[in-house]
Motif scaffolding. Structure first.
Motif, PDB file in Angstrom:
ATOM      1  N   SER A  62     -52.999 -28.699  38.220  1.00  0.00           N
ATOM      2  CA  SER A  62     -51.711 -28.473  38.865  1.00  0.00           C
ATOM      3  C   SER A  62     -50.903 -27.408  38.131  1.00  0.00           C
ATOM      4  CB  SER A  62     -50.911 -29.784  38.892  1.00  0.00           C
ATOM      5  OG  SER A  62     -49.541 -29.528  39.140  1.00  0.00           O
ATOM      6  N   PRO A  63     -50.518 -26.331  38.810  1.00  0.00           N
ATOM      7  CA  PRO A  63     -49.668 -25.314  38.166  1.00  0.00           C
ATOM      8  C   PRO A  63     -48.330 -25.892  37.713  1.00  0.00           C
ATOM      9  CG  PRO A  63     -50.592 -24.475  40.221  1.00  0.00           C
ATOM     10  CD  PRO A  63     -50.887 -25.944  40.183  1.00  0.00           C
ATOM     11  N   ARG A  64     -47.794 -26.872  38.474  1.00  0.00           N
ATOM     12  CA  ARG A  64     -46.516 -27.479  38.101  1.00  0.00           C
ATOM     13  C   ARG A  64     -46.643 -28.218  36.784  1.00  0.00           C
ATOM     14  NH1 ARG A  64     -48.549 -26.326  42.868  1.00  0.00           N
ATOM     15  NH2 ARG A  64     -49.222 -28.472  43.090  1.00  0.00           N
ATOM     16  N   ARG A  65     -47.700 -28.971  36.598  1.00  0.00           N
ATOM     17  CA  ARG A  65     -47.869 -29.699  35.334  1.00  0.00           C
ATOM     18  C   ARG A  65     -48.096 -28.734  34.176  1.00  0.00           C
ATOM     19  NH1 ARG A  65     -51.400 -33.591  38.686  1.00  0.00           N
ATOM     20  NH2 ARG A  65     -49.862 -35.131  39.366  1.00  0.00           N
ATOM     21  N   ARG A  66     -48.823 -27.664  34.410  1.00  0.00           N
ATOM     22  CA  ARG A  66     -49.018 -26.658  33.360  1.00  0.00           C
ATOM     23  C   ARG A  66     -47.679 -26.071  32.929  1.00  0.00           C
ATOM     24  NH1 ARG A  66     -53.545 -24.775  36.520  1.00  0.00           N
ATOM     25  NH2 ARG A  66     -52.376 -22.918  37.147  1.00  0.00           N
ATOM     26  N   GLU A  67     -46.833 -25.741  33.893  1.00  0.00           N
ATOM     27  CA  GLU A  67     -45.533 -25.144  33.571  1.00  0.00           C
ATOM     28  C   GLU A  67     -44.652 -26.119  32.786  1.00  0.00           C
ATOM     29  OE1 GLU A  67     -43.948 -24.044  37.335  1.00  0.00           O
ATOM     30  OE2 GLU A  67     -45.406 -22.430  37.657  1.00  0.00           O
ATOM     31  N   LEU A  68     -44.675 -27.387  33.154  1.00  0.00           N
ATOM     32  CA  LEU A  68     -43.835 -28.374  32.470  1.00  0.00           C
ATOM     33  C   LEU A  68     -44.248 -28.533  31.010  1.00  0.00           C
ATOM     34  CD1 LEU A  68     -43.529 -31.055  35.290  1.00  0.00           C
ATOM     35  CD2 LEU A  68     -41.686 -29.607  34.404  1.00  0.00           C
ATOM     36  N   LEU A  69     -45.556 -28.561  30.743  1.00  0.00           N
ATOM     37  CA  LEU A  69     -46.020 -28.666  29.355  1.00  0.00           C
ATOM     38  C   LEU A  69     -45.743 -27.372  28.592  1.00  0.00           C
ATOM     39  CD1 LEU A  69     -49.459 -30.548  29.237  1.00  0.00           C
ATOM     40  CD2 LEU A  69     -47.184 -31.392  28.626  1.00  0.00           C
ATOM     41  N   ALA A  70     -45.962 -26.241  29.242  1.00  0.00           N
ATOM     42  CA  ALA A  70     -45.735 -24.957  28.579  1.00  0.00           C
ATOM     43  C   ALA A  70     -44.265 -24.780  28.217  1.00  0.00           C
ATOM     44  CB  ALA A  70     -46.203 -23.811  29.473  1.00  0.00           C
ATOM     45  N   ASP A  71     -43.364 -25.282  29.068  1.00  0.00           N
ATOM     46  CA  ASP A  71     -41.930 -25.160  28.788  1.00  0.00           C
ATOM     47  C   ASP A  71     -41.539 -25.906  27.513  1.00  0.00           C
ATOM     48  OD1 ASP A  71     -41.480 -23.560  30.965  1.00  0.00           O
ATOM     49  OD2 ASP A  71     -40.712 -25.168  32.250  1.00  0.00           O
ATOM     50  N   LEU A  72     -42.310 -26.911  27.132  1.00  0.00           N
ATOM     51  CA  LEU A  72     -42.040 -27.637  25.890  1.00  0.00           C
ATOM     52  C   LEU A  72     -42.440 -26.820  24.661  1.00  0.00           C
ATOM     53  CD1 LEU A  72     -43.275 -31.225  26.859  1.00  0.00           C
ATOM     54  CD2 LEU A  72     -40.903 -30.417  26.725  1.00  0.00           C
ATOM     55  N   GLY A  73     -43.255 -25.778  24.876  1.00  0.00           N
ATOM     56  CA  GLY A  73     -43.720 -24.949  23.772  1.00  0.00           C
ATOM     57  C   GLY A  73     -45.088 -25.335  23.263  1.00  0.00           C
ATOM     58  N   LEU A  74     -45.773 -26.225  23.977  1.00  0.00           N
ATOM     59  CA  LEU A  74     -47.051 -26.746  23.498  1.00  0.00           C
ATOM     60  C   LEU A  74     -48.203 -25.802  23.797  1.00  0.00           C
ATOM     61  CD1 LEU A  74     -46.646 -30.487  24.576  1.00  0.00           C
ATOM     62  CD2 LEU A  74     -45.905 -29.360  22.454  1.00  0.00           C
TER      63      LEU A  74
END
Length: 203
Positions: A19-31
């Motif tokens: 899911s692109p949405r889940r990728r973006e949410l994790l990436a926004d955390l800096g992980l």
């Protein structure tokens, strides 16, 4: 995948979802994390199975499948369903199917339920399900068809995306916004921080 953000991980993380949405949410955390979706097909809900139990079972099934190939990593997976009454709405199979879903949701309150599974480096797992109430405006068929023609509804559970064009359909939510997008970030963050898998970024 990595991004600047408030947190950094101390050990490898794998996202068991495409899911692109889940990728973006994790990436926004800096992980920093790798993406390896499970290839398993999702079976239909069992007779009498609640939406929460169903999404939790799907999240566990897919996450455990990926975790078997990445021992020593933290593997995160999730499954999200749009629920109206006892009806679980998946991704529409056609434009008419999308219209049927959106017309049913119009002017009503439904739940978005996400089951999550975090497999820890020691092989243990933390699971849970989060539900958010979503209120929808009354929309005409012409409005819904115009939205469907954008193409956005066709790969979304419930045939809409709260973070996209479909935001115009939503009048209010009670609960986690990111849960509606596809990942209950606050709950996942709590698990990762409490286990020392991630820490606040320094400097």
């Amino acid at each position: 995948m990595t991004n600047s953000g408030p947190f950094t991980n101390r050990s490898p993380i794998v996202l068991a979802s495409g899911s692109p949405r889940r990728r973006e949410l994790l990436a926004d955390l800096g992980l920093a994390f790798d993406v390896h979706p499970s290839p398993l097909d999702e079976p239909a809900p069992e007779s009498g199975e609640s939406p929460a139990d169903y999404v939790l079972r799907m999240a566990e099934m897919k996450t455990m499948d990926v975790a078997g190939r990445f021992r020593g990593a933290t593997v995160i997976g999730a499954d999200t369903a749009v629920v109206l009454g006892n009806r679980i709405m998946g991704k529409p199979e056609s434009r008419l199917d999308a219209l049927d879903m959106l017309a049913a949701l119009s002017g009503r309150t439904h739940q978005v339920v996400t089951g999550f599974c975090v497999v820890l480096p020691d092989g243990g797992a933390v699971t849970g399900a989060v539900s958010t109430d979503v209120d929808m405006r009354v929309s005409t068929e012409a409005e819904l068809m115009a939205y469907i023609r954008t193409g956005e509804p066709m790969d979304k559970a419930g045939a809409y995306a709260i973070q996209g064009v479909g935001t115009f359909l939503v009048t209010g939510i009670r609960g986690s916004y990111t849960n509606v997008v596809g990942l209950p970030v606050a709950r996942i963050l709590e698990v990762l921080l409490s286990r020392g898998i991630i820490v606040p970024r320094q400097g």
